[in-house]
Design an enzyme around this catalytic site. Structure first.
Site, PDB file in Angstrom:
ATOM      1  N   LYS A 110      -5.623 -17.039 -28.280  1.00  0.00           N
ATOM      2  CA  LYS A 110      -5.192 -16.011 -27.515  1.00  0.00           C
ATOM      3  C   LYS A 110      -3.776 -15.600 -27.418  1.00  0.00           C
ATOM      4  CE  LYS A 110      -9.943 -15.193 -27.233  1.00  0.00           C
ATOM      5  NZ  LYS A 110     -10.629 -16.551 -27.766  1.00  0.00           N
TER       6      LYS A 110
HETATM    7  C1  LIG Z   1     -11.879 -16.640 -28.286  1.00  0.00           C
HETATM    8  C2  LIG Z   1     -11.976 -18.027 -28.896  1.00  0.00           C
HETATM    9  C3  LIG Z   1     -12.723 -18.273 -30.032  1.00  0.00           C
HETATM   10  C4  LIG Z   1     -13.359 -16.804 -30.826  1.00  0.00           C
HETATM   11  O1  LIG Z   1     -12.731 -15.909 -31.274  1.00  0.00           O
HETATM   12  P1  LIG Z   1     -13.138 -14.550 -31.472  1.00  0.00           P
HETATM   13  O2  LIG Z   1     -11.887 -13.736 -31.718  1.00  0.00           O
HETATM   14  O3  LIG Z   1     -13.763 -14.228 -30.061  1.00  0.00           O
HETATM   15  O4  LIG Z   1     -14.204 -14.577 -32.855  1.00  0.00           O
HETATM   16  C5  LIG Z   1     -12.839 -19.433 -30.887  1.00  0.00           C
HETATM   17  N1  LIG Z   1     -12.024 -20.405 -30.313  1.00  0.00           N
HETATM   18  C6  LIG Z   1     -11.531 -20.351 -29.021  1.00  0.00           C
HETATM   19  C7  LIG Z   1     -10.763 -21.585 -28.572  1.00  0.00           C
HETATM   20  C8  LIG Z   1     -11.351 -19.179 -28.452  1.00  0.00           C
HETATM   21  O5  LIG Z   1     -10.503 -19.013 -27.284  1.00  0.00           O
END
Ligand SMILES: *Cc1c(COP(=O)(O)O)cnc(C)c1O
Length: 486
Positions: A110
């Site tokens: 993120k």
């Molecule tokens: C948010 C997240 C995901 C999923 O990503 P999306 O974009 O919501 O599909 C997978 N792994 C981790 C560690 C995340 O923080």
């Protein structure tokens, strides 16, 4: 370039307006009217570093930002907040390449988008002569919350409120959020899951009465979730970067294809990969990997999306999602606004919809809890590399895919979090008796077995002061927001 709504193509916005709004007034999402084509050959792109590559991609999407503005955002986002100058290393372990997207401050992918979104937002506000205070409402399954807090804390002219599932995040994830400093930050645990939080936040965005009242008070709502196009676009960059790194490492030569497996929840990360492919990146296939909440796997297998099922709290909590928002964008690119709107209405009213299934560049796969634990242990035994639980879902999904298809295109596993965020489950995978140990004691053990130092941003986190202890019922989210702002 214009952005248009996924449920109504007459809803239009410039890039900066779409970033400010976060979501369309009818609840749809903004998509580019047409996905742009990369205007430079791959042979040229391989000479660029992460920041230069980011510029080449962002400029095609954020067309109302000047070169100077984009470069300012990029320079400030991708700096020493990342613990490696590569920003996103690609490492070969076992039979796959791991794209390590967790070298930012909050240890999850993120950070790739949320370290730049606040800069986009500030410039977008100036461009559109917005004098109001921007209130970022964020629902999180665990990782978005901290990354958004880190990005927006102390940013003048903004407030940020984060809602996380009180009983659905790891101990490290929780402390990362509840110890957040910054006068403009607010963190709230909810008695509910991510879907509850995201649905409440989405309904606040489309509540006309509420937004008018708040506008009068001088506030404007926006979103830091991947429903915001400003989250999605920076994520396209690392698919290109993975490709250029794979060339440099001799895995492929210019023009060869790569596969990607993406651990998926809200479908934002994998959608960015799909955009990269549409722009011309040579990708053979994407595997959309799910945990026990395998609503997407079922969808890609059958064409039926059905959220009416048991919600599982798993060891990969950031993927514990049954209403996968960004799938709406993928649908719209494939079946158009009218049909997408029908599907979304059905989803809201009945919890399910169906489309005609057809072969596409994305297929679903999933891993059970057992398979996730086993894949962490197996890869560790073979290579001494410790994956986090989300990455492990992807790796296990890849093993199944490989067995079934015999596809031997080089595979990139999109590695979304550091194992230190999920120490307890990762260490339990390596040795069952760790199940009874304290998550923070196990950090030191993880350091020993992995040879990777405890990241500075979470060292001693268990002794930091908890600054946020709000808890709210899921039906009270709107009230909470109103009273916080008055
Ligand atoms: C948010 C997240 C995901 C999923 O990503 P999306 O974009 O919501 O599909 C997978 N792994 C981790 C560690 C995340 O923080």
């Amino acid at each position: 370039m214009q952005y248009i709504g996924t449920r109504d193509k007459t809803i239009t916005a410039t890039a900066s307006q779409a970033i400010l709004k976060g979501i369309c007034s009818d609840g749809g999402l903004f998509i580019p009217e047409e996905i742009p084509q990369m205007d430079k050959p791959l042979s040229e792109l391989i000479n660029l570093d992460y920041k230069e590559l980011a510029y080449e991609i962002l400029k095609l999407y954020l067309t109302d930002f000047t070169e100077q503005e984009l470069k300012y955002c990029i320079e400030n986002a991708y700096d020493t907040k990342f613990d490696t100058s590569e920003i996103v290393p690609l490492v070969k372990k076992g039979d796959a390449y791991f794209l390590e997207l967790f070298h930012g401050k909050t240890l999850a992918f993120k950070d790739m988008a949320l370290s730049i979104l606040p800069y986009f937002m500030k410039i977008a506000a100036k461009k559109n002569h917005i004098e109001k205070e921007i209130v970022i409402l964020t629902a999180t399954s665990g990782d978005t919350g901290k990354a958004a807090l880190e990005g927006f804390a102390g940013v003048e002219g903004t407030k940020i409120i984060v809602f996380f599932p009180e009983d659905g995040v790891s101990p490290v994830q929780k402390l990362q959020m509840t110890t957040q400093e910054g006068k403009n930050t607010c963190v709230v645990g909810i008695k509910g899951n991510f879907d509850d939080a995201q649905s409440a936040v989405k309904s606040i965005f489309t509540d006309k009465e509420l937004s008018e009242t708040l506008e009068q008070k001088g506030y404007l709502f926006s979103s830091a979730n991947s429903i915001n196009i400003g989250r999605l676009v920076p994520q396209i960059v690392y698919y290109y970067y993975a490709y250029t790194q794979a060339i440099k490492q001799g895995a492929i030569t210019v023009g060869d294809k790569l596969n990607f497996t993406v651990p998926t929840g809200n479908f934002g990360d994998i959608l960015a990969g799909y955009y990269a492919k549409c722009m011309g990146l040579p990708v053979n296939h994407f595997i959309c990997a799910s945990n026990d909440n395998k609503v997407l796997y079922d969808f890609f297998e059958t064409g039926v999306y059905n959220k009416n099922r048991t919600f599982h709290v798993t060891i990969s909590p950031s993927m514990d999602i049954l209403i996968s928002s960004n799938l709406e964008r993928f649908l719209c690119h494939n079946i158009g606004q009218e049909k997408t709107k029908e599907c979304m209405t059905k989803l809201q009213q009945e919890g399910t919809y169906q489309i005609n299934r057809k072969e596409s560049e994305i297929s679903g796969e999933y891993a059970t809890e057992q398979e996730t634990y086993q894949s962490i242990q197996k890869l560790y035994k073979e290579t001494k590399y410790v994956m986090d639980t989300h990455t492990a879902v992807a790796y296990a999904a890849y093993q199944k895919y490989k067995k079934q298809t015999k596809d031997n295109t080089p595979m990139v596993i999109v590695s979304t979090a550091s194992p230190y965020k999920f120490t307890k489950d990762v260490m339990t995978a390596l040795d069952e008796k760790n199940q009874k140990e304290d998550a923070f004691v196990l950090m030191k053990e993880l350091e020993k077995v992995s040879g990777v130092k405890i990241p500075a941003s979470i060292q001693g986190i268990e002794t930091r002061k908890v600054l946020h202890n709000n808890v709210c019922e899921k039906q009270d989210i709107k009230n909470f927001v109103c009273s916080f702002l008055s």
